[in-house]
Design a protein around this motif. Structure first.
Motif, PDB file in Angstrom:
ATOM      1  N   SER A 138       0.853  -1.193   0.000  1.00 50.20           N
ATOM      2  CA  SER A 138       0.000   0.000   0.000  1.00 50.20           C
ATOM      3  C   SER A 138       0.883   1.235   0.000  1.00 50.20           C
ATOM      4  CB  SER A 138      -0.913   0.012   1.228  1.00 50.20           C
ATOM      5  OG  SER A 138      -0.146   0.018   2.426  1.00 50.20           O
ATOM      6  N   SER A 139       0.406   2.283  -0.674  1.00 48.51           N
ATOM      7  CA  SER A 139       1.100   3.576  -0.644  1.00 48.51           C
ATOM      8  C   SER A 139       0.127   4.621  -0.117  1.00 48.51           C
ATOM      9  CB  SER A 139       1.602   3.969  -2.031  1.00 48.51           C
ATOM     10  OG  SER A 139       0.517   4.218  -2.911  1.00 48.51           O
ATOM     11  N   SER A 140       0.692   5.693   0.431  1.00 50.99           N
ATOM     12  CA  SER A 140      -0.160   6.614   1.175  1.00 50.99           C
ATOM     13  C   SER A 140       0.230   8.062   0.958  1.00 50.99           C
ATOM     14  CB  SER A 140      -0.081   6.276   2.671  1.00 50.99           C
ATOM     15  OG  SER A 140      -0.723   7.244   3.471  1.00 50.99           O
ATOM     16  N   ALA A 141      -0.692   8.936   1.353  1.00 48.52           N
ATOM     17  CA  ALA A 141      -0.431  10.369   1.347  1.00 48.52           C
ATOM     18  C   ALA A 141       0.580  10.750   2.427  1.00 48.52           C
ATOM     19  CB  ALA A 141      -1.736  11.139   1.565  1.00 48.52           C
ATOM     20  N   ILE A 190       1.823   2.548  -7.183  1.00 44.78           N
ATOM     21  CA  ILE A 190       2.832   1.514  -6.952  1.00 44.78           C
ATOM     22  C   ILE A 190       2.521   0.315  -7.837  1.00 44.78           C
ATOM     23  CG2 ILE A 190       3.552   2.147  -4.623  1.00 44.78           C
ATOM     24  CD1 ILE A 190       1.499   0.217  -3.513  1.00 44.78           C
ATOM     25  N   CYS A 191       3.586  -0.466  -8.168  1.00 46.45           N
ATOM     26  CA  CYS A 191       3.393  -1.607  -9.065  1.00 46.45           C
ATOM     27  C   CYS A 191       4.538  -2.596  -8.867  1.00 46.45           C
ATOM     28  CB  CYS A 191       3.359  -1.118 -10.518  1.00 46.45           C
ATOM     29  SG  CYS A 191       3.004  -2.397 -11.730  1.00 46.45           S
ATOM     30  N   TRP A 192       4.217  -3.882  -8.663  1.00 45.48           N
ATOM     31  CA  TRP A 192       5.227  -4.925  -8.527  1.00 45.48           C
ATOM     32  C   TRP A 192       5.804  -5.293  -9.883  1.00 45.48           C
ATOM     33  CZ3 TRP A 192       7.180  -6.114  -3.967  1.00 45.48           C
ATOM     34  CH2 TRP A 192       6.408  -5.993  -2.813  1.00 45.48           C
ATOM     35  N   HIS A 193       7.093  -5.619  -9.887  1.00 41.33           N
ATOM     36  CA  HIS A 193       7.745  -6.099 -11.107  1.00 41.33           C
ATOM     37  C   HIS A 193       7.106  -7.425 -11.523  1.00 41.33           C
ATOM     38  CE1 HIS A 193      10.915  -7.523 -13.824  1.00 41.33           C
ATOM     39  NE2 HIS A 193      11.378  -6.277 -13.834  1.00 41.33           N
ATOM     40  N   PRO A 194       6.877  -7.643 -12.832  1.00 34.91           N
ATOM     41  CA  PRO A 194       6.154  -8.858 -13.261  1.00 34.91           C
ATOM     42  C   PRO A 194       6.935 -10.154 -13.095  1.00 34.91           C
ATOM     43  CG  PRO A 194       6.853  -7.550 -15.161  1.00 34.91           C
ATOM     44  CD  PRO A 194       7.119  -6.715 -13.950  1.00 34.91           C
ATOM     45  N   SER A 195       8.275 -10.093 -12.998  1.00 35.37           N
ATOM     46  CA  SER A 195       9.043 -11.332 -12.885  1.00 35.37           C
ATOM     47  C   SER A 195      10.036 -11.345 -11.724  1.00 35.37           C
ATOM     48  CB  SER A 195       9.808 -11.603 -14.194  1.00 35.37           C
ATOM     49  OG  SER A 195      10.696 -10.536 -14.499  1.00 35.37           O
ATOM     50  N   GLU A 196      10.396 -10.197 -11.170  1.00 35.69           N
ATOM     51  CA  GLU A 196      11.312 -10.124 -10.031  1.00 35.69           C
ATOM     52  C   GLU A 196      10.501  -9.673  -8.815  1.00 35.69           C
ATOM     53  OE1 GLU A 196      14.954  -8.072 -10.807  1.00 35.69           O
ATOM     54  OE2 GLU A 196      14.999  -8.751 -12.890  1.00 35.69           O
ATOM     55  N   ALA A 197      10.126 -10.640  -7.996  1.00 34.09           N
ATOM     56  CA  ALA A 197       9.126 -10.422  -6.949  1.00 34.09           C
ATOM     57  C   ALA A 197       9.543  -9.399  -5.912  1.00 34.09           C
ATOM     58  CB  ALA A 197       8.806 -11.746  -6.258  1.00 34.09           C
ATOM     59  N   GLN A 198      10.843  -9.149  -5.773  1.00 33.68           N
ATOM     60  CA  GLN A 198      11.316  -8.247  -4.733  1.00 33.68           C
ATOM     61  C   GLN A 198      11.307  -6.790  -5.137  1.00 33.68           C
ATOM     62  OE1 GLN A 198      13.116 -10.265  -6.546  1.00 33.68           O
ATOM     63  NE2 GLN A 198      15.107  -9.407  -7.087  1.00 33.68           N
ATOM     64  N   HIS A 199      11.067  -6.501  -6.404  1.00 35.89           N
ATOM     65  CA  HIS A 199      11.175  -5.132  -6.891  1.00 35.89           C
ATOM     66  C   HIS A 199       9.802  -4.457  -6.967  1.00 35.89           C
ATOM     67  CE1 HIS A 199      15.329  -5.842  -8.914  1.00 35.89           C
ATOM     68  NE2 HIS A 199      15.433  -5.415  -7.659  1.00 35.89           N
ATOM     69  N   LEU A 200       9.714  -3.296  -6.332  1.00 35.72           N
ATOM     70  CA  LEU A 200       8.478  -2.510  -6.316  1.00 35.72           C
ATOM     71  C   LEU A 200       8.763  -1.134  -6.907  1.00 35.72           C
ATOM     72  CD1 LEU A 200       5.480  -2.353  -5.256  1.00 35.72           C
ATOM     73  CD2 LEU A 200       6.433  -1.236  -3.229  1.00 35.72           C
ATOM     74  N   LEU A 201       7.884  -0.692  -7.805  1.00 33.30           N
ATOM     75  CA  LEU A 201       7.998   0.616  -8.443  1.00 33.30           C
ATOM     76  C   LEU A 201       6.995   1.562  -7.805  1.00 33.30           C
ATOM     77  CD1 LEU A 201       9.713   1.619 -10.934  1.00 33.30           C
ATOM     78  CD2 LEU A 201       7.623   1.348 -12.287  1.00 33.30           C
ATOM     79  N   GLU A 239       1.567  10.484 -11.772  1.00 29.59           N
ATOM     80  CA  GLU A 239       0.197   9.999 -11.583  1.00 29.59           C
ATOM     81  C   GLU A 239       0.134   8.474 -11.520  1.00 29.59           C
ATOM     82  OE1 GLU A 239      -2.597  11.617 -11.022  1.00 29.59           O
ATOM     83  OE2 GLU A 239      -1.725  13.620 -11.116  1.00 29.59           O
ATOM     84  N   ARG A 240       0.714   7.794 -12.533  1.00 28.93           N
ATOM     85  CA  ARG A 240       0.647   6.341 -12.595  1.00 28.93           C
ATOM     86  C   ARG A 240       1.996   5.769 -13.013  1.00 28.93           C
ATOM     87  NH1 ARG A 240      -2.954   4.711  -9.596  1.00 28.93           N
ATOM     88  NH2 ARG A 240      -2.648   2.638 -10.500  1.00 28.93           N
ATOM     89  N   VAL A 241       2.262   4.526 -12.580  1.00 28.09           N
ATOM     90  CA  VAL A 241       3.426   3.773 -13.050  1.00 28.09           C
ATOM     91  C   VAL A 241       2.967   2.371 -13.431  1.00 28.09           C
ATOM     92  CG1 VAL A 241       5.156   5.045 -11.737  1.00 28.09           C
ATOM     93  CG2 VAL A 241       4.003   3.089 -10.668  1.00 28.09           C
ATOM     94  N   THR A 242       3.626   1.772 -14.442  1.00 33.50           N
ATOM     95  CA  THR A 242       3.301   0.408 -14.850  1.00 33.50           C
ATOM     96  C   THR A 242       4.507  -0.200 -15.549  1.00 33.50           C
ATOM     97  OG1 THR A 242       1.660  -0.983 -15.979  1.00 33.50           O
ATOM     98  CG2 THR A 242       2.351   1.005 -17.122  1.00 33.50           C
ATOM     99  N   TRP A 243       4.625  -1.522 -15.507  1.00 30.01           N
ATOM    100  CA  TRP A 243       5.719  -2.228 -16.156  1.00 30.01           C
ATOM    101  C   TRP A 243       5.309  -2.686 -17.555  1.00 30.01           C
ATOM    102  CZ3 TRP A 243      10.534  -2.363 -14.232  1.00 30.01           C
ATOM    103  CH2 TRP A 243      10.706  -2.156 -12.861  1.00 30.01           C
ATOM    104  N   ASN A 244       6.296  -2.805 -18.435  1.00 32.43           N
ATOM    105  CA  ASN A 244       6.093  -3.380 -19.765  1.00 32.43           C
ATOM    106  C   ASN A 244       6.372  -4.872 -19.659  1.00 32.43           C
ATOM    107  OD1 ASN A 244       6.132  -4.223 -22.406  1.00 32.43           O
ATOM    108  ND2 ASN A 244       7.398  -2.544 -23.159  1.00 32.43           N
ATOM    109  N   THR A 245       5.341  -5.695 -19.728  1.00 32.12           N
ATOM    110  CA  THR A 245       5.513  -7.141 -19.540  1.00 32.12           C
ATOM    111  C   THR A 245       6.229  -7.795 -20.709  1.00 32.12           C
ATOM    112  OG1 THR A 245       3.290  -7.527 -20.436  1.00 32.12           O
ATOM    113  CG2 THR A 245       3.496  -7.362 -18.040  1.00 32.12           C
ATOM    114  N   PHE A 246       6.311  -7.118 -21.866  1.00 31.61           N
ATOM    115  CA  PHE A 246       7.039  -7.657 -23.008  1.00 31.61           C
ATOM    116  C   PHE A 246       8.524  -7.271 -22.965  1.00 31.61           C
ATOM    117  CE2 PHE A 246       2.656  -7.597 -24.515  1.00 31.61           C
ATOM    118  CZ  PHE A 246       2.544  -8.878 -25.043  1.00 31.61           C
ATOM    119  N   ASP A 247       8.870  -6.306 -22.145  1.00 35.70           N
ATOM    120  CA  ASP A 247      10.256  -5.909 -21.911  1.00 35.70           C
ATOM    121  C   ASP A 247      10.344  -5.469 -20.458  1.00 35.70           C
ATOM    122  OD1 ASP A 247      12.782  -4.923 -21.761  1.00 35.70           O
ATOM    123  OD2 ASP A 247      12.589  -3.449 -23.359  1.00 35.70           O
ATOM    124  N   THR A 248      10.712  -6.402 -19.582  1.00 29.74           N
ATOM    125  CA  THR A 248      10.638  -6.135 -18.145  1.00 29.74           C
ATOM    126  C   THR A 248      11.758  -5.223 -17.642  1.00 29.74           C
ATOM    127  OG1 THR A 248      11.824  -8.220 -17.713  1.00 29.74           O
ATOM    128  CG2 THR A 248       9.412  -8.270 -17.649  1.00 29.74           C
TER     129      THR A 248
END
Length: 487
Positions: free
Chosen positions: A237-240, A269-280, A312-321
């Protein structure tokens, strides 16, 4: 005020075919009544009884007024049930159709919408069928706190069967977990509460803020939630309050509190699609941070990029992680490489307002859908790092707060904003979209098959212990420089 603040799609087959109706036992009911205190108010009880009597009198008057007479025919008889009417050959009360709407078919999707209308907050659970095109509210869940963000999860350490839960972050800083398959529930299954604030005494003016708070939770509104699909008992979770918290569902408590990622509120916030320890994470301090959560408060495990506007938003590219996308308050979208680049892979002006929706399709390469406070939804082709505008549509939602793609139908998107409720758009209805991405849609079956296979893997009990293989550098966004280069 009639706002949808957040959305969560639920994939086909995740919900129970027959939802369970909540029936509290007498002891639970008494406990709930004691908490509310409403039953002890005699004046309220008398007012309710008077309202019932007035309504009954009004109904009796309307019944007298509604007696219909047609010359030569006589009065028209009114029957309580169609089965009692001797003139009707088809004795259908419509009960079967209502019962049918209650059941959830295997090819139905669910959509959970966080809805705020005036002083009432609720979660609305919609049934959506892409093939037949129906959309309706199946049930809703009343909430005491204003919901701001949602994430779906199917993990329960006490239940070996598949579950269908949604976590809800509120304006007050609490996080509540509800069972979507439970109808008429009166309270959450579990609440991760806001930090408790202790009153300061005059003698403790110089004491640190940490001494005045409990060890768990957020101090302010919860702005985003994300579930880790690789380490399934963890969600973040992320917060103000400018912090990120990791929550352990196996122990129902906070596992880690990250306090040094940003200086201002963390909006996405967004978890990395293949490296479970990395959070963006993306913040109003105009930075994006990638953190290794195994030692997240160590600055050497934090990699940062700086932009020229609030994130505003962040997201990972699942075709190029190695690539992530971020959108900003001034309407721009940036694609960044996390390894060695110091300028964006590409960037472009997407909207005239804050880009609050950023959906890079994980099934169809290059399909990017953005939504904004400028009330528009746009479709882009970003394959091979080349940006091409494809289509645009305006919805009657006012400023758009949420944009999310259907996990089973990659051309179908749900939107919610400041008015007009939930909106659904199958962008393949647009000929330009169909022409551009139709041949790439074959990837859908491959991706769905892979997700299904991944879901059957055993639960990962902890973050991987191997060292990360990526590096990153501090970035100062060079939008003006890159735009000149593109010209």
């Amino acid at each position: 005020m009639d706002i949808i603040s957040s959305l969560a799609w639920i994939k086909r087959g995740a919900a129970k075919g027959t939802p369970i109706k909540f029936m509290p036992d007498p002891e639970e009911l008494e406990s709930m009544i004691d908490k509310s205190g409403d039953q002890d108010d005699e004046e309220t009880t008398k007012e309710v009884e008077m309202d019932i009597e007035k309504r009954q009198e009004k109904d009796d008057q309307e019944d007298d007024e509604n007696d219909i007479f047609i010359p030569g025919v006589g009065p028209i008889a009114m029957h309580a049930s169609n089965r009692d009417d001797p003139l009707l050959e088809i004795k259908d009360d419509g009960e079967d159709s209502d019962a049918e709407d209650y059941f959830i078919r295997p090819d139905d999707n669910l959509i959970v919408a966080a809805h705020v209308e005036d002083d009432t907050s609720s979660l609305e659970v919609y049934i959506y069928n892409d093939k037949e095109g129906y959309l309706y509210v199946h049930h809703d869940i009343l909430m005491l706190h204003m919901p701001l963000c949602l994430t779906w999860l199917d993990y329960d350490t006490n239940n070996s069967n598949a579950v269908n839960y949604v976590a809800v972050g509120s304006m007050e800083g609490a996080i509540e977990i509800f069972d979507v398959d439970l109808v008429d529930q009166m309270e959450p299954m579990h609440t991760f509460a806001k930090k408790s604030q202790k009153k300061k005494s005059k003698s403790s003016k110089n004491s640190s803020k940490k001494a005045n708070k409990s060890s768990e939770g957020h101090d302010a509104a919860v702005l985003d939630l994300t579930w880790n699909k690789l380490v399934r008992q963890i969600f973040a979770s992320s917060s103000a309050d400018a912090t990120v918290a990791l929550w352990d569902l196996s122990q129902m408590k906070m596992a880690l509190h990250l306090e040094k990622l940003h200086k201002k509120q963390i909006q996405s916030i967004c978890w990395h699609p293949s490296e479970a320890q990395h959070l963006l994470s993306g913040s109003s301090d105009r930075t994006v941070c990638m953190v290794d959560c195994r030692d997240g408060n160590n600055k050497s495990n934090q990699h940062r990029w700086t932009f020229d506007s609030d994130i505003e938003r962040v997201t990972w590219n699942t075709f190029d992680t190695n690539q992530f996308l971020t959108s900003t308050e001034n309407g721009y979208v940036y694609a960044m490489d996390i390894r060695q680049t110091t300028i964006p892979v590409y960037n472009f002006s997407a909207h005239t307002g804050a880009v609050t929706g950023l959906c890079l399709n994980s099934s169809i390469p290059g399909l990017l859908v953005t939504s904004s406070f400028d009330e528009c939804v746009k479709v882009w082709d970003v394959e091979n790092n080349t940006v091409t505008f494809i289509a645009e549509r305006q919805f009657p939602t006012g400023q758009i707060n949420a944009c999310l793609v259907n996990p089973d139908f990659p051309f179908t998107y749900a939107f919610g904003g400041q008015s007009q409720g939930l909106q659904i758009w199958d962008c393949s209805e647009n000929s330009d979209v169909r022409t551009r991405f139709g041949t790439r849609a074959k990837f859908e079956m491959v991706e769905v098959a892979e997700e299904t296979a991944a879901a059957s893997k055993p639960v990962v009990s902890s973050f991987p212990t191997t060292a990360p293989t990526v590096t990153s550098a501090v970035l100062k966004a060079q939008r003006k420089k890159s735009s000149k280069k593109n010209k």
